[in-house]
Motif scaffolding. Structure first.
Motif, PDB file in Angstrom:
ATOM      1  N   VAL A 312       1.600 -39.869  11.394  1.00 45.40           N
ATOM      2  CA  VAL A 312       2.677 -40.776  11.795  1.00 45.40           C
ATOM      3  C   VAL A 312       3.091 -41.623  10.599  1.00 45.40           C
ATOM      4  O   VAL A 312       2.278 -41.967   9.745  1.00 45.40           O
ATOM      5  CB  VAL A 312       2.262 -41.661  12.986  1.00 45.40           C
ATOM      6  N   ALA A 313       4.374 -41.987  10.558  1.00 46.41           N
ATOM      7  CA  ALA A 313       4.930 -42.639   9.364  1.00 46.41           C
ATOM      8  C   ALA A 313       5.164 -44.130   9.537  1.00 46.41           C
ATOM      9  O   ALA A 313       5.574 -44.804   8.585  1.00 46.41           O
ATOM     10  CB  ALA A 313       6.252 -41.968   8.983  1.00 46.41           C
ATOM     11  N   GLU A 314       4.922 -44.681  10.710  1.00 41.71           N
ATOM     12  CA  GLU A 314       5.217 -46.096  10.965  1.00 41.71           C
ATOM     13  C   GLU A 314       4.400 -47.011  10.056  1.00 41.71           C
ATOM     14  O   GLU A 314       3.183 -46.862   9.936  1.00 41.71           O
ATOM     15  CB  GLU A 314       4.924 -46.451  12.433  1.00 41.71           C
ATOM     16  N   ALA A 315       5.072 -47.956   9.425  1.00 40.50           N
ATOM     17  CA  ALA A 315       4.402 -48.912   8.544  1.00 40.50           C
ATOM     18  C   ALA A 315       3.679 -49.990   9.337  1.00 40.50           C
ATOM     19  O   ALA A 315       2.657 -50.520   8.883  1.00 40.50           O
ATOM     20  CB  ALA A 315       5.413 -49.546   7.594  1.00 40.50           C
ATOM     21  N   ASP A 316       4.212 -50.337  10.502  1.00 39.21           N
ATOM     22  CA  ASP A 316       3.598 -51.367  11.338  1.00 39.21           C
ATOM     23  C   ASP A 316       2.347 -50.807  12.010  1.00 39.21           C
ATOM     24  O   ASP A 316       2.387 -49.746  12.641  1.00 39.21           O
ATOM     25  CB  ASP A 316       4.602 -51.839  12.396  1.00 39.21           C
TER      26      ASP A 316
END
Length: 388
Positions: A312-316
């Motif tokens: 997954v690429a989400e920074a949060d």
């Protein structure tokens, strides 16, 4: 956090097709062997014949009928037989349930008086266990190379883990070809059980353990890729990869020196004791809801899990953690395992009865921080769809 640990993994592993033929080299010719097995599948798939050929020079006594959730009373009948036949070695042949029973039996058979369950729970003044070995036919629990046995006692309404290092099998034979005759449901259960073993040791606190965490991520990647493939393709590669990953998931390596959770397993054991639910299916039903309930404590490792295993690429972190849980839930569904009470026809779960089981077993509070009490267990089960 600094790691401090002692790692004991003395089980000798013989891995590969044909390794059952090496059995006689692992058991001395003077040993009197009790061959312990389950429902009789080893008679149909040729494993029994191969074992008897390999042990042609030994005195062998057989005991079958070990249940999928091994029952204390059944194991005690085997203990009586072991004493009558002057057995000196226990050989468990089957999946994790049979091997759990073999380890418990190795401890219980030498106990001459009193209740073996209570004696082993007390853990004091126990005689030396009989030596044991394992031939694995269903990969799932890693029981073939760890010191834990999980035993049910219906008369008391309990299902409990027993740990005794001296009961760890001397050797384990892992022949992936024995998996060819397994029904799909057992394969599904085995993969899901192995996945939850890794997650219970990995999704805890972000400690200084790059080797253990990295190895956990590698095992998860293998199980997430090859688990579904195992269900649809008749390949040696799928059987080999799943069997080896399931063994490595619970032989002590990835949990060495790191905090461990095991709350999903303890709640799952209660569900199995109360409702007869397959062990793996009890775990898949609980785990996603437990992850969400424990999000404040687990968010860092859940986010890492999402990024490193699921990509997954989400920074949060919270967003990555939410996606990681959703991907895990989807994987359980792909393996045909429930993620909510409604997914099991006719199942009605009482959170109060589950809490009662955990209290009677002396297992509360749960979790790596010992912060999952009765109220949290009720909330997790209600999120899973249990009755209020």
């Amino acid at each position: 956090m600094t790691m401090t640990f002692t790692l004991e993994t003395p089980t000798r592993i013989l891995f590969g097709e044909g390794m059952i033929d090496e059995l006689a080299s692992q058991i001395g010719p003077e040993e009197r062997v009790l061959l312990l097995y389950g429902g009789g599948s080893i008679m149909r798939n040729g494993v029994h014949d191969r074992i008897r050929q390999a042990l042609a020079g030994h005195v062998v006594t057989e005991f079958g009928g070990i249940e999928p959730n091994p029952e204390y009373e059944t194991v005690m009948r085997a203990a009586v037989l072991a004493r009558e036949e002057k057995v000196t070695f226990i050989l468990g042949v089957g999946g994790g349930s049979v091997i759990d029973a073999a380890k418990f039996l190795s401890c219980a058979a030498p106990i001459g008086g009193g209740d073996a369950w209570d004696r082993m729970l007390g853990g004091r003044d126990l005689p030396e266990p009989l030596p044991s070995g394992a031939i694995l036919t269903l990969p799932a629990t890693g029981s073939e190379s760890n010191p834990v046995s999980v035993i049910s006692r219906t008369a008391r309404g309990l299902k409990l883990p027993f740990k005794r290092e001296a009961a760890r099998p001397r050797f384990a034979i892992l022949d992936p070809s024995t998996m060819k005759s397994l029904p799909r449901r057992q394969l599904e259960n085995g993969v899901v059980d192995a996945v939850t073993h890794v997650l219970e040791q990995y999704l805890t606190l972000p400690v200084n353990a790059p080797v253990q965490h990295g190895y956990s991520e590698a095992l998860l990647a293998v199980l997430f890729e090859w688990g579904p493939r195992l269900l649809v393709e008749d390949s040696d590669e799928a059987r080999e990869n799943v069997m080896w990953a399931a063994n490595q998931a619970l032989n002590g390596l990835i949990g060495a020196g790191v905090p461990q959770d095991w709350s999903t397993h303890m709640i799952g054991h209660a569900l199995t004791a109360l409702h007869g639910l397959d062990h793996a299916r009890s775990l898949s039903l609980v785990m996603p809801h437990l992850m969400r309930n424990r999000m404040p404590n687990k968010v860092a490792m859940l986010a890492r899990y999402g990024r490193r295993v699921w990509g997954v690429a989400e920074a949060d972190d919270r967003a990555a953690a939410d996606l990681a849980i959703a991907r895990t839930e989807d994987f359980f569904r792909r393996m045909n395992c429930p993620v909510a009470v409604r997914d099991v026809p006719g199942l009605a779960v009482s959170p109060d009865k589950v809490v009662q089981h955990l209290e009677e077993a002396g297992q509360l509070p749960l979790g790596e921080n010992a912060d999952i009490g009765a109220a949290e267990v009720r909330a997790i089960l209600k999120a899973a769809g249990a009755a209020a």
